[in-house]
Design a protein around this motif. Structure first.
Motif, PDB file in Angstrom:
ATOM      1  N   GLU A  38      17.452  15.689 -14.137  1.00  0.00           N
ATOM      2  CA  GLU A  38      18.520  14.726 -13.860  1.00  0.00           C
ATOM      3  C   GLU A  38      18.734  13.723 -14.993  1.00  0.00           C
ATOM      4  O   GLU A  38      19.844  13.233 -15.186  1.00  0.00           O
ATOM      5  CB  GLU A  38      18.206  13.972 -12.560  1.00  0.00           C
ATOM      6  N   TYR A  39      17.663  13.407 -15.734  1.00  0.00           N
ATOM      7  CA  TYR A  39      17.784  12.408 -16.793  1.00  0.00           C
ATOM      8  C   TYR A  39      17.713  13.014 -18.195  1.00  0.00           C
ATOM      9  O   TYR A  39      17.935  12.314 -19.176  1.00  0.00           O
ATOM     10  CB  TYR A  39      16.685  11.350 -16.646  1.00  0.00           C
ATOM     11  N   GLY A  40      17.370  14.294 -18.278  1.00  0.00           N
ATOM     12  CA  GLY A  40      17.336  14.970 -19.570  1.00  0.00           C
ATOM     13  C   GLY A  40      16.265  14.462 -20.516  1.00  0.00           C
ATOM     14  O   GLY A  40      16.401  14.559 -21.741  1.00  0.00           O
ATOM     15  N   LYS A  41      15.170  13.955 -19.986  1.00  0.00           N
ATOM     16  CA  LYS A  41      14.120  13.401 -20.825  1.00  0.00           C
ATOM     17  C   LYS A  41      13.264  14.511 -21.432  1.00  0.00           C
ATOM     18  O   LYS A  41      13.012  15.535 -20.797  1.00  0.00           O
ATOM     19  CB  LYS A  41      13.251  12.437 -20.030  1.00  0.00           C
ATOM     20  N   THR A  42      12.814  14.284 -22.662  1.00  0.00           N
ATOM     21  CA  THR A  42      12.104  15.336 -23.398  1.00  0.00           C
ATOM     22  C   THR A  42      10.735  14.910 -23.917  1.00  0.00           C
ATOM     23  O   THR A  42       9.997  15.727 -24.463  1.00  0.00           O
ATOM     24  CB  THR A  42      12.952  15.797 -24.598  1.00  0.00           C
ATOM     25  N   LYS A  93       7.047  15.721  -8.330  1.00  0.00           N
ATOM     26  CA  LYS A  93       8.474  15.888  -8.015  1.00  0.00           C
ATOM     27  C   LYS A  93       9.319  15.029  -8.954  1.00  0.00           C
ATOM     28  O   LYS A  93      10.342  15.474  -9.488  1.00  0.00           O
ATOM     29  CB  LYS A  93       8.719  15.501  -6.568  1.00  0.00           C
ATOM     30  N   ALA A  94       8.886  13.781  -9.181  1.00  0.00           N
ATOM     31  CA  ALA A  94       9.626  12.877 -10.054  1.00  0.00           C
ATOM     32  C   ALA A  94       9.663  13.389 -11.493  1.00  0.00           C
ATOM     33  O   ALA A  94      10.653  13.174 -12.207  1.00  0.00           O
ATOM     34  CB  ALA A  94       9.007  11.478  -9.999  1.00  0.00           C
ATOM     35  N   TRP A 109       1.120  27.660 -16.309  1.00  0.00           N
ATOM     36  CA  TRP A 109       2.134  28.624 -15.872  1.00  0.00           C
ATOM     37  C   TRP A 109       3.219  28.790 -16.935  1.00  0.00           C
ATOM     38  O   TRP A 109       3.952  29.770 -16.949  1.00  0.00           O
ATOM     39  CB  TRP A 109       2.750  28.141 -14.554  1.00  0.00           C
ATOM     40  N   GLU A 110       3.322  27.792 -17.834  1.00  0.00           N
ATOM     41  CA  GLU A 110       4.371  27.722 -18.858  1.00  0.00           C
ATOM     42  C   GLU A 110       5.749  27.582 -18.219  1.00  0.00           C
ATOM     43  O   GLU A 110       6.730  28.188 -18.642  1.00  0.00           O
ATOM     44  CB  GLU A 110       4.311  28.937 -19.794  1.00  0.00           C
ATOM     45  N   HIS A 111       5.802  26.734 -17.199  1.00  0.00           N
ATOM     46  CA  HIS A 111       7.079  26.437 -16.557  1.00  0.00           C
ATOM     47  C   HIS A 111       7.989  25.729 -17.558  1.00  0.00           C
ATOM     48  O   HIS A 111       7.530  24.910 -18.368  1.00  0.00           O
ATOM     49  CB  HIS A 111       6.842  25.544 -15.333  1.00  0.00           C
ATOM     50  N   LYS A 112       9.266  26.008 -17.500  1.00  0.00           N
ATOM     51  CA  LYS A 112      10.193  25.519 -18.525  1.00  0.00           C
ATOM     52  C   LYS A 112      10.281  23.995 -18.585  1.00  0.00           C
ATOM     53  O   LYS A 112      10.552  23.422 -19.650  1.00  0.00           O
ATOM     54  CB  LYS A 112      11.586  26.106 -18.292  1.00  0.00           C
ATOM     55  N   ILE A 113      10.046  23.299 -17.468  1.00  0.00           N
ATOM     56  CA  ILE A 113      10.147  21.835 -17.522  1.00  0.00           C
ATOM     57  C   ILE A 113       8.995  21.208 -18.297  1.00  0.00           C
ATOM     58  O   ILE A 113       9.088  20.061 -18.725  1.00  0.00           O
ATOM     59  CB  ILE A 113      10.214  21.220 -16.103  1.00  0.00           C
ATOM     60  N   LEU A 124       0.817  -1.209   0.000  1.00  0.00           N
ATOM     61  CA  LEU A 124       0.000   0.000   0.000  1.00  0.00           C
ATOM     62  C   LEU A 124       0.852   1.261   0.000  1.00  0.00           C
ATOM     63  O   LEU A 124       0.340   2.353  -0.210  1.00  0.00           O
ATOM     64  CB  LEU A 124      -0.936   0.014   1.212  1.00  0.00           C
ATOM     65  N   THR A 125       2.140   1.115   0.262  1.00  0.00           N
ATOM     66  CA  THR A 125       3.047   2.267   0.264  1.00  0.00           C
ATOM     67  C   THR A 125       3.577   2.477  -1.145  1.00  0.00           C
ATOM     68  O   THR A 125       4.208   1.589  -1.728  1.00  0.00           O
ATOM     69  CB  THR A 125       4.223   2.040   1.234  1.00  0.00           C
ATOM     70  N   LEU A 126       3.319   3.645  -1.704  1.00  0.00           N
ATOM     71  CA  LEU A 126       3.728   3.933  -3.077  1.00  0.00           C
ATOM     72  C   LEU A 126       4.940   4.843  -3.111  1.00  0.00           C
ATOM     73  O   LEU A 126       5.137   5.679  -2.233  1.00  0.00           O
ATOM     74  CB  LEU A 126       2.587   4.596  -3.837  1.00  0.00           C
ATOM     75  N   LYS A 127       5.738   4.678  -4.140  1.00  0.00           N
ATOM     76  CA  LYS A 127       6.869   5.580  -4.359  1.00  0.00           C
ATOM     77  C   LYS A 127       6.898   5.957  -5.836  1.00  0.00           C
ATOM     78  O   LYS A 127       6.550   5.150  -6.707  1.00  0.00           O
ATOM     79  CB  LYS A 127       8.179   4.935  -3.937  1.00  0.00           C
ATOM     80  N   PRO A 128       7.288   7.180  -6.159  1.00  0.00           N
ATOM     81  CA  PRO A 128       7.362   7.577  -7.569  1.00  0.00           C
ATOM     82  C   PRO A 128       8.508   6.872  -8.264  1.00  0.00           C
ATOM     83  O   PRO A 128       9.532   6.562  -7.650  1.00  0.00           O
ATOM     84  CB  PRO A 128       7.592   9.089  -7.489  1.00  0.00           C
ATOM     85  N   GLN A 129       8.316   6.610  -9.532  1.00  0.00           N
ATOM     86  CA  GLN A 129       9.317   5.897 -10.312  1.00  0.00           C
ATOM     87  C   GLN A 129       9.416   6.530 -11.694  1.00  0.00           C
ATOM     88  O   GLN A 129       8.401   6.889 -12.294  1.00  0.00           O
ATOM     89  CB  GLN A 129       8.950   4.417 -10.439  1.00  0.00           C
ATOM     90  N   ILE A 130      10.635   6.682 -12.199  1.00  0.00           N
ATOM     91  CA  ILE A 130      10.845   7.157 -13.562  1.00  0.00           C
ATOM     92  C   ILE A 130      11.186   5.950 -14.423  1.00  0.00           C
ATOM     93  O   ILE A 130      12.260   5.362 -14.284  1.00  0.00           O
ATOM     94  CB  ILE A 130      11.970   8.210 -13.629  1.00  0.00           C
ATOM     95  N   GLY A 131      10.257   5.546 -15.272  1.00  0.00           N
ATOM     96  CA  GLY A 131      10.484   4.403 -16.145  1.00  0.00           C
ATOM     97  C   GLY A 131      11.289   4.818 -17.368  1.00  0.00           C
ATOM     98  O   GLY A 131      10.871   5.699 -18.115  1.00  0.00           O
TER      99      GLY A 131
END
Length: 506
Positions: free
Chosen positions: A177-181, A169-170, A201-205, A141-148
């Motif tokens: 950190e990973y430069g994904k686009t 946050k992820a 907001w048009e945040h750069k990320i 039941l405890t979840l953690k974010p993951q970048i696949g």
């Protein structure tokens, strides 16, 4: 010593969201902060005073999914969809689907659609990564974010969520950190709203966002409170829990068997903000996915944007998922509408109760439920300009089963009832249908269940007057009639129509 200017948004965020207990730890504030002053660690928010570096910064408050700024702007990402319904939001079509791979279906406890779409999109190059949540092996039941980063990473994605996960946050980490686009983002309604606010907001990320997948979500729990309760009251250990389902009951599967609890019993353990959340189907996502009860091993898919349609069709064309028309499964659509309407009803009741008690209400609900921020606009807007004029009506003599067929085709939640002279004689709603036992629906007539006492408005009424009338009578729609002939139907106005109009003004 440098003087603090009081123009830093975190002060407002802390006062209105964090201190009252409305934060759901999505991590959007950390992803957005230009000086990295906010961090979420071990389910707690840590803050370094950013006023030493900034004179003024509103971003962490503005992009929080529980605050009022940018809500209407966020709606514009899905507002081009041709269909709009009060229970489900904007969409292009609704369909049932399942993975052709039985192992993926078994792992997901449903149709395995999220996993299949993401894996195929990554293999085809449509996306280069996916932000998901996964369960910790020892405490599911405890979840953690993951970048696949590769298709195999996607196999651990959780199709439904019942505890917080800092996926926003992820997303920031995937970019920085990973430069994904070309990132696919998977989240529950408030996490999708946070991402949409960052887009507005048009945040750069956000230039790296490719597509959003929203998960159906009834509520998220305060995990510590819930687990303590289950242990003390029902002697269920966290490590014994293998699966959890939340529909009209709370079903806990353990290594020793299954326990069913009424939802009223676990309501006290829901996160504070979730109690007033009205969004069951992630209405702002490009594509929304959830269960297909009472069908097993299938998922309900709501396609809302062209991006979502492209993602889904990519998986269909590759042969990794199969589909079925939802109209073929009347009970599934009925269950979907029932759950969506139920969540909205509970949220409105909870917000009204909090308001009457003088208890703090999440700022976003002042906008979405009470529309406080937009009352001047509503006062200047006439009902005639925003009502639906082309109205589907029904006659008193059709059966409830026939009415349900009409509702299955058109997905409206209420229908005016007119007689052979085309005179307005009542209104019948989804809630009225649900009160009729299934075995009686082929014999019961609309005339037996329709409401005869109508709550109406006229075209010259203001949207504010109409909204207040809906709120006072605890209904979601008004019948609009000719002021000189109250039996002449001119249109229908729903809360969704008002929100749509306000969105155009944003």
């Amino acid at each position: 010593m440098k003087e603090k200017r009081g123009l830093i948004a975190f002060d407002d965020l802390n006062l209105n969201i964090i201190t009252p207990g409305f934060c759901t730890l999505c991590g959007a504030c950390e992803a957005a902060c230009p000086v990295h002053a906010i961090r979420i660690e071990e389910n707690k928010i840590h803050y370094d005073d950013c006023s030493d570096f900034l004179d003024f910064c509103p971003i962490c408050y503005d992009i929080c999914p529980h605050t009022e700024p940018l809500v209407m702007e966020a709606m514009k990402f899905v507002a081009s969809a041709p269909l709009r319904r009060s229970a489900l939001g904007y969409y292009r079509k609704i369909i049932l689907a399942q993975s052709v791979n039985p192992k993926i279906r078994e792992a997901s406890h449903s149709g395995g659609i999220v996993t299949s779409m993401l894996a195929q999109a990554m293999e085809s190059g449509m996306i280069d990564s996916a932000v998901i949540s996964e369960a910790k092996p020892s405490t599911p039941l405890t979840l953690k974010p993951q970048i696949g980063l590769v298709p195999d990473d996607i196999l651990s994605a959780v199709d439904s969520k019942f505890s917080p996960s800092s996926v926003a946050k992820a997303f920031g980490n995937a970019v920085r950190e990973y430069g994904k686009t070309k990132i696919a983002f998977v989240g529950v309604p408030h996490q999708i709203l946070a991402i949409r606010k960052l887009e507005a907001w048009e945040h750069k990320i956000m230039s790296s966002l490719e597509v959003t997948i929203g998960l159906f979500c009834l509520w998220i729990f305060s995990l510590d409170r819930l687990l303590n309760y289950l242990k003390e009251r029902h002697h269920i250990e966290h490590s014994d829990i293998t699966r959890m389902d939340l529909t009209d009951k709370y079903i806990i599967s353990t290594s020793h068997g299954t326990v069913e609890l009424p939802t009223e019993e676990i309501m006290p353990h829901i996160l504070n903000k979730c109690k007033t959340c009205m969004d069951f189907t992630s209405e702002l996502a490009d594509i929304s996915v959830g269960g297909a009860a009472p069908l097993e091993n299938w998922s309900t898919v709501i396609i809302r944007t062209k991006k979502g349609e492209k993602l889904f069709q990519n998986a269909v064309d590759a042969g990794v998922i199969r589909t079925m028309r939802i109209e073929e499964q009347e009970n599934t659509l009925t269950h979907l509408l029932s759950m969506a309407m139920r969540k909205k009803m509970i949220a409105r009741e909870e917000a009204e109760s909090m308001r009457m008690k003088g208890v703090a209400i999440p700022p976003i609900d002042q906008t979405l439920i009470f529309l406080h921020r937009d009352r001047s606009v509503m006062a200047d807007t006439k009902v005639r300009d925003i009502m639906t004029k082309e109205v589907i009506t029904v006659t008193p003599n059709i059966t409830v089963s026939h009415l349900l067929d009409i509702m299955t085709r058109h997905h409206h939640m209420g229908y005016p009832v007119v007689n052979e002279k085309d005179e307005l004689v009542g209104i019948v709603t989804f809630e009225d249908i649900m009160k009729v036992p299934k075995e009686r629906r082929t014999d019961a007539r609309v005339s037996q269940i329709a409401k005869k006492k109508l709550i109406t408005a006229t075209p010259d009424s203001s949207a504010l007057e109409a909204f207040e009338r809906m709120r006072r009578h605890e209904i979601g729609r008004l019948i609009i009639v000719d002021p000189s002939n109250p039996k002449k139907l001119l249109g229908v106005l729903t809360r969704t129509d008002i929100m749509h109009a306000l969105g155009r003004e944003a």
